[in-house]
Write an enzyme that holds these catalytic residues in place. Structure first.
Site, short mmCIF file in Angstrom:
data_model
loop_
_atom_site.label_atom_id
_atom_site.label_comp_id
_atom_site.label_asym_id
_atom_site.label_seq_id
_atom_site.Cartn_x
_atom_site.Cartn_y
_atom_site.Cartn_z
N ASP A 250 -3.02 -6.00 -6.31
CA ASP A 250 -3.73 -6.13 -5.05
C ASP A 250 -2.80 -6.84 -4.07
O ASP A 250 -2.36 -7.96 -4.32
CB ASP A 250 -5.01 -6.93 -5.26
CG ASP A 250 -5.92 -6.93 -4.04
OD1 ASP A 250 -5.42 -6.84 -2.90
OD2 ASP A 250 -7.16 -7.03 -4.21
N CYS B 150 -3.08 5.23 10.23
CA CYS B 150 -3.27 6.59 10.72
C CYS B 150 -4.64 6.67 11.38
O CYS B 150 -5.40 7.60 11.15
CB CYS B 150 -3.10 7.62 9.61
SG CYS B 150 -4.16 7.38 8.17
N ASP C 11 1.36 -0.15 5.41
CA ASP C 11 0.69 1.12 5.72
C ASP C 11 -0.77 0.91 5.34
O ASP C 11 -1.21 1.28 4.26
CB ASP C 11 1.34 2.26 4.91
CG ASP C 11 0.78 3.62 5.28
OD1 ASP C 11 0.01 3.70 6.25
OD2 ASP C 11 1.09 4.59 4.58
N ALA D 178 1.58 3.96 -2.08
CA ALA D 178 1.31 5.34 -2.52
C ALA D 178 0.95 6.23 -1.33
O ALA D 178 0.34 5.77 -0.37
CB ALA D 178 0.18 5.35 -3.55
N PRO D 179 1.34 7.50 -1.41
CA PRO D 179 2.03 8.20 -2.51
C PRO D 179 3.55 8.06 -2.51
O PRO D 179 4.23 8.72 -3.28
CB PRO D 179 1.62 9.67 -2.29
CG PRO D 179 1.48 9.78 -0.82
CD PRO D 179 0.91 8.46 -0.36
N CYS E 293 0.86 -1.20 0.00
CA CYS E 293 0.00 0.00 0.00
C CYS E 293 0.89 1.24 0.00
O CYS E 293 0.79 2.11 0.87
CB CYS E 293 -0.94 0.00 1.19
SG CYS E 293 -1.78 -1.59 1.48
N GLY F 44 5.80 8.32 0.32
CA GLY F 44 6.61 8.97 1.35
C GLY F 44 7.41 8.00 2.18
O GLY F 44 8.60 8.21 2.43
N LYS F 45 6.79 6.92 2.60
CA LYS F 45 7.48 5.94 3.45
C LYS F 45 8.47 5.12 2.61
O LYS F 45 9.55 4.76 3.09
CB LYS F 45 6.46 5.06 4.16
CG LYS F 45 5.52 5.84 5.08
CD LYS F 45 4.49 4.94 5.72
CE LYS F 45 3.54 5.74 6.61
NZ LYS F 45 2.68 6.67 5.85
#
Length: 335
Positions: free
Chosen positions: A199, A271, A218, A143-144, A141, A146-147
């Protein structure tokens, strides 16, 4: 309103009006965090901080701070120390990113301090049966990006990183960030980066069969920890969404576990502040997998007096050290 603020506030009786949150959301937060619900709701209504992450492949923190000073951009000099984050800078106010020194050349990215903890908690520096310089890492997972980018910035010794994202349009953002930060092999990066549009749950269709030493999930979630950054969540999210998200998270966890090497580590992140998606989710997973063991998250890893120790994992509330709300859980796979 300013003159009559106190008297007007006294006339508000319903929590939904007082805190500007829907009733179901308030009820759920009260149920999960009876000692902290007001703190969370108040933090959700504050303006989010503007955090940067310095690309440590290009600059040390102090170097980039000097560049900001030269550009007359004000920042909080104590923020990085308070959060135990070596690349985090909190600006005094929001700014057009194009005006940041070196932004177009990949010197810096915009990323919340809470999100920056992922790279610290997914410690790629330790051995897991392979040599340290031969680590294989999976980012689900992604996108976008950053991690994904932060892992590559922090751990240049990663041999291969596979980033998986379901949405092809969102994967383009990952590519754009990798290119701007000069983290792809054509930019002389030592890491083989593979981007997979697929997926995460249907891993048999894209997985090579080679186990990963580290896996970051994430997970898709309610985003209840980032309401101050995305206030539309208050009206777009529904209580009925939560069971669907919990089921999706469980399926992604199950798939990831099949790809994790014995002795390897998995970092599960949301989050969210809802226990259904976090602590309860991980308890359920561990009860179904005898080879799963939770690893401690200490103050040294996330910053002193930051977050609540859960069973298992660690919960950060929105607003702590001016960061967003996140849940983290570290697991290792036993032999």
């Amino acid at each position: 309103f300013t003159r009559e603020r106190e008297s007007l506030a006294e006339g508000i009786k319903k929590d939904s009006e007082k805190y500007s949150h829907p009733e179901w959301l308030i009820s759920k937060i009260k149920n999960d965090w009876p000692q902290h619900w007001e703190q969370i709701l108040q933090a959700n209504n504050q303006r989010p901080a503007f955090w940067l992450r310095v690309n440590q492949r290009q600059y040390e923190l102090a170097q980039y701070q000097s560049m900001l000073t030269a550009a007359e951009i004000e920042f909080d000099e104590e923020a990085a120390t308070a959060t135990s984050l070596g690349q985090a800078i909190k600006l005094e106010q929001g700014i057009d990113v194009r005006t940041l020194p070196g932004f177009e050349d990949g010197a810096v990215s915009v990323q919340d301090a809470g999100a920056q903890l992922c790279a610290s908690l997914l410690d790629v520096g330790e051995q897991t049966g392979r040599e340290v310089l031969d680590q294989h890492v999976l980012d689900l997972c992604a996108a976008p990006g950053g991690k994904t980018c932060h892992l590559l910035e922090r751990y240049p010794s990663i041999k291969k990183l596979v980033a998986v994202e379901f949405d092809a349009r969102r994967m383009k953002r990952v590519v754009e960030n990798l290119q701007r930060l000069k983290l792809l092999p054509e930019h002389e990066s030592s890491t083989d980066v593979e981007l997979v549009v697929a997926d995460a749950r249907d891993y048999k269709k894209w997985w090579s069969g080679e186990s990963f030493d580290r896996i970051l999930i994430d997970a898709p979630c309610s985003a209840s920890g980032v309401i101050r950054r995305h206030p539309e969540i208050k009206t777009l999210r529904r209580e009925s969404d939560i069971p669907t998200l919990v089921a999706l998270q469980a399926e992604i966890l199950e798939a990831a576990w099949q790809m994790l090497a014995v002795g390897g580590e998995l970092l599960y992140v949301t989050c969210s502040i809802f226990k259904d998606e976090n602590e309860t989710q991980m308890k359920r997973f561990m009860s179904a997998h005898e080879d799963a063991k939770a690893l401690e998250i200490t103050d040294d890893m996330v910053g002193k007096n930051w977050g609540r120790t859960c069973d298992p994992g660690r919960q950060l509330f929105p607003g702590e050290h001016d960061a967003d709300g996140f849940y983290f859980c570290r697991l290792t796979k036993l032999d």
